[in-house]
Enzyme design. Structure first.
Site, mmCIF file in Angstrom:
data_model
loop_
_atom_site.group_PDB
_atom_site.id
_atom_site.type_symbol
_atom_site.label_atom_id
_atom_site.label_comp_id
_atom_site.label_asym_id
_atom_site.label_seq_id
_atom_site.Cartn_x
_atom_site.Cartn_y
_atom_site.Cartn_z
ATOM 1 N N GLU A 26 0.813 -1.219 0.000
ATOM 2 C CA GLU A 26 0.000 0.000 0.000
ATOM 3 C C GLU A 26 0.848 1.270 0.000
ATOM 4 O O GLU A 26 0.527 2.238 -0.686
ATOM 5 C CB GLU A 26 -0.951 0.029 1.203
ATOM 6 C CG GLU A 26 -2.177 -0.862 1.043
ATOM 7 C CD GLU A 26 -1.924 -2.316 1.400
ATOM 8 O OE1 GLU A 26 -0.776 -2.651 1.783
ATOM 9 O OE2 GLU A 26 -2.860 -3.127 1.296
ATOM 10 N N HIS A 70 -11.187 -4.892 10.502
ATOM 11 C CA HIS A 70 -11.653 -4.692 9.125
ATOM 12 C C HIS A 70 -13.044 -4.056 9.127
ATOM 13 O O HIS A 70 -13.839 -4.296 8.227
ATOM 14 C CB HIS A 70 -11.741 -6.018 8.372
ATOM 15 C CG HIS A 70 -10.433 -6.615 7.952
ATOM 16 N ND1 HIS A 70 -9.503 -7.082 8.841
ATOM 17 C CD2 HIS A 70 -9.899 -6.836 6.721
ATOM 18 C CE1 HIS A 70 -8.467 -7.578 8.170
ATOM 19 N NE2 HIS A 70 -8.684 -7.442 6.888
#
Ligand SMILES: Cc1ncc(C[n+]2csc(CCOP(=O)(O)OP(=O)(O)O)c2C)c(N)n1
Ligand SMILES: [Mg+2]
Lengths: 336, 339
Positions: free
Chosen positions: A60, A129
């Site tokens: 990322e 998450h």
């Protein structure tokens, strides 16, 4: 007008922008060959090819940083962060690099990039998450933060974000990807950044919501004379629309998907209270999640986010008594 | 038949018997196969990542490490949790969000842990466990203990910054940590060769001047032997090393993934070297067990897991107070792993 799911509206927005502007390109994990973990880029590799639609390694920081560089050199990259939490390993590139480049180059460098990240609870993905984490990025001068609440907003805000000449973070409620809605495509369907949406007119109370809480607020407002506003852009937010509404209703409730402490609703409540103190009929208040991580067990996860029933009860109490009701966990004697 | 579940430390100790290692490998396989069915029935929600095909690594970790060593691993952690000793009840309870889960059902499939057998909470963020394992080793080194930390991450994780920062720190400080890369060929839906320019992941070790080795991950003895050397080295104060364990992810990445992106024949080729089948032949060839004995073990594992599913399905979900437990750390809590 076309009926489509939120995730299809995102695909449509990306496709329309990519057709209109050759500098728009996409990067992210499994977004190309697989069409995206949430199918938000389905078919785009076929139409636009592997130079403009790129699968990345699990890196990322690398690909978000690459987007900053490509944007400086005239591209309009859109990067996908599968779950907002993963931006944690790339935050520097967004908050400290992209958001500052225009300022630190004396206005000579622009960074027209979009970071799309899925956020929120409701999918049983567990505490790492399921957060919204807008605090990581909101209140960063130079960085626009927007959140769609339905298919039209997904289409319209995504297109506006790509067209914007500075960096934009789009926080997409994962729980809404499969929701259907009517979408106006083309230029008329673009929703300007920084503009809130009045979803339902009303005169007794203003309910401000964002992302996933908009549908909760709308459902809760059904039997109430409430005006429901979708903030749509969280930063910088539309003070004109919100203040105008509260000036009319005299009451404000903010419904947030965020922990109670430090949530974005404080900003709305504080501004409204300071600006409209003498026009208020009751103290503004916030309906939020508790100060606890999102639990996995389905019966707990569904209570963590304010439910329609809970919001209706809170707002009804507030209207009846003129007092701010206690949150459910305090009513039940629960605290962390 | 309902049996009282053993404590995780007893389950760990039981692995000194080679037939128990076979039982444990089968337990992991059958447990994971059950998860798919529970998903279909709506008894497991959200997401889950199973590890069929990787059982040799799971069990080798458990037989090689001391019970006071620690492991960091990933969301694909059911097998390692069971191998290290966690009971199927505590693992399935967590996966199904029930009070019998290792953290009472607030975590789910990706968040297993049991400090009694050295399992730190499994990591749901790719790469995060790598520097954390180095940090556990840092604690051991600083206090002069001969404990070892093992980080288990995937092939895909070798492309994230945390992996490289963790290896570098461990190398310059000579930390007692072994970095295991579980190369199961895929990271989500992407084949390793589309995301990584090298095929031999042990080559990553060279940049950090530590030994690197690749081992056949389907063969329990091979993995145990290699891992044993790396752990012994770390325990002797000789510093970190990298072990690539070549496995294959028999299932999709997560729940509904049918893995249609795999080249034809690839799965079958790997399945012809199924770690359970290889183990079975090895035990029979060595005369350690007869086919009948092993059949019996398989059947008893199937029965035991069916019991666990039944028990867990009958176990309640937590009440709302569970949401608020353990958010804050009380002042008197002792550090993990300390008596
Ligand atoms: C920082 C971060 N990025 C992305 C993800 C999403 N994700 C979860 S598992 C996974 C694939 C990891 O592949 P690998 O390291 O090979 O492990 P495997 O799943 O094969 O065991 C991805 C991309 C994540 N959890 N964290
Ligand atoms: Mg992998």
């Amino acid at each position: 007008m076309t009926r489509m799911r939120v995730r299809q509206a995102i695909v449509a927005a990306l496709a329309d922008e990519m057709r209109a502007d050759e500098t728009v390109m996409l990067m992210g994990e499994d977004i190309a060959a697989a069409g995206g973990p949430f199918k938000t880029s389905e078919g785009l590799l076929d139409e636009f090819g592997p130079l403009r639609v790129r699968d990345t390694p699990i890196s990322e920081m690398g690909f978000t940083g690459a987007a900053v560089g490509a944007a400086c050199m005239g591209m309009r990259p859109v990067v996908e962060i599968m779950f907002m939490e993963f931006l944690g390993v790339a935050l520097d590139m967004v908050v400290t690099e992209a958001a500052k480049f225009h300022y630190l180059s004396g206005g000579r460098v622009s960074v027209p990039m979009v970071v799309r990240a899925s956020v929120g609870s409701g999918g049983g993905f567990g505490m790492q998450h399921s957060q919204t984490l807008e605090n990581w990025v909101a209140a960063t001068p130079g960085l626009v933060v927007a959140t769609p609440s339905d298919a039209q907003a997904a289409y319209g805000l995504t297109r506006a974000a790509i067209q914007h000449d500075g960096p934009v973070v789009m926080l997409e409620p994962r729980a809404l990807y499969a929701e259907r809605g009517d979408v106006v495509r083309g230029a008329d369907g673009i929703l300007p950044l920084g503009k809130a949406r009045v979803m339902r007119p009303g005169s007794n109370v203003t309910i401000v919501a964002l992302g996933q809480t908009v549908r909760v607020a709308l459902a809760a407002a059904e039997e109430l004379d409430a005006e429901v506003i979708d903030l749509a852009t969280l930063y910088p937010w539309d003070q004109t629309t919100v203040l105008g509404s509260v000036r009319k209703t005299g009451r404000l409730v903010v419904v947030e998907e965020a922990p109670q402490s430090g949530g974005w609703g404080h900003e709305i409540v504080s501004t409204v209270t300071s600006q409209l103190f003498s026009a208020l009929h009751a103290a503004p208040f916030r309906i939020t999640c508790p100060d606890a991580p999102v639990p996995y067990s389905p019966s707990l996860e569904s209570r963590h986010l304010p439910t329609t029933e809970y919001v209706r009860r809170q707002v009804t109490d507030y209207l009846r008594t003129g007092q701010v009701p206690a949150p459910w966990w305090l009513e039940e004697g629960l605290t962390a | 038949m309902t049996m009282t579940p053993l404590h995780s430390r007893e389950r760990r100790a039981a692995l000194s018997d080679p037939l128990e290692t076979y039982r444990r490998m089968n337990e992991i396989r059958i447990f994971e196969d059950q998860i798919a069915g529970l998903f279909a029935e709506g008894l497991v929600h959200g997401t889950t990542h199973t590890c069929q095909g990787q059982e040799a690594l799971d069990v080798a970790l458990a037989t090689t490490l001391r019970v006071d060593d620690v492991v960091t691993c990933t969301y694909r952690g059911h097998g390692i949790a069971l191998a290290l000793g966690m009971t199927p009840d505590s693992v399935l309870g967590e996966i199904m969000g029930r009070v019998s889960g290792c953290i009472g059902g607030v975590g789910g499939s990706m968040h297993l842990s049991d400090l009694d057998v050295g399992l730190l909470p499994t990591f749901a963020i790719v790469g995060a466990g790598v520097p954390v394992a180095a940090g556990a080793a840092l604690a051991f080194q600083t206090r002069g203990e001969d404990r070892v930390a093992v980080s288990v991450c995937g092939d895909g994780a070798t492309n994230i910054g945390a992996f490289h920062e963790g290896l570098n720190l461990a190398a310059i400080w000579k930390l007692p940590v072994v970095f295991v890369v579980d190369n199961n060929v895929y990271g989500e839906y992407s084949r390793i060769d589309t995301t990584t320019p090298i095929t031999d992941l042990s080559a990553r070790a060279a940049s950090y001047a530590m030994p690197g080795e690749s081992v056949d991950g389907m063969d329990l003895d091979a993995v145990s032997e290699a891992l044993g050397r790396h752990v012994a080295r770390a325990r002797a104060g000789e510093g970190p090393s990298l072990l690539e364990v070549r496995t294959y992810r028999f299932a999709g990445h997560s729940r509904a993934d049918q893995a249609a992106y795999r080249p034809a024949g690839e799965l079958d080729a790997w399945k012809s070297r199924d770690p359970l089948t290889l183990r079975r032949s090895a035990l029979i060839d060595a005369g350690t067990a007869t086919a009948d004995q092993l059949d019996e073990i398989e059947q008893s594992v199937r029965d035991a897991i069916a019991d666990v599913v039944e028990r867990t399905s009958a176990t309640p979900e937590p009440d709302a107070s569970a949401m608020f437990r353990n958010v804050w750390t009380p002042a008197a809590a002792s550090p993990p792993g300390q008596p």
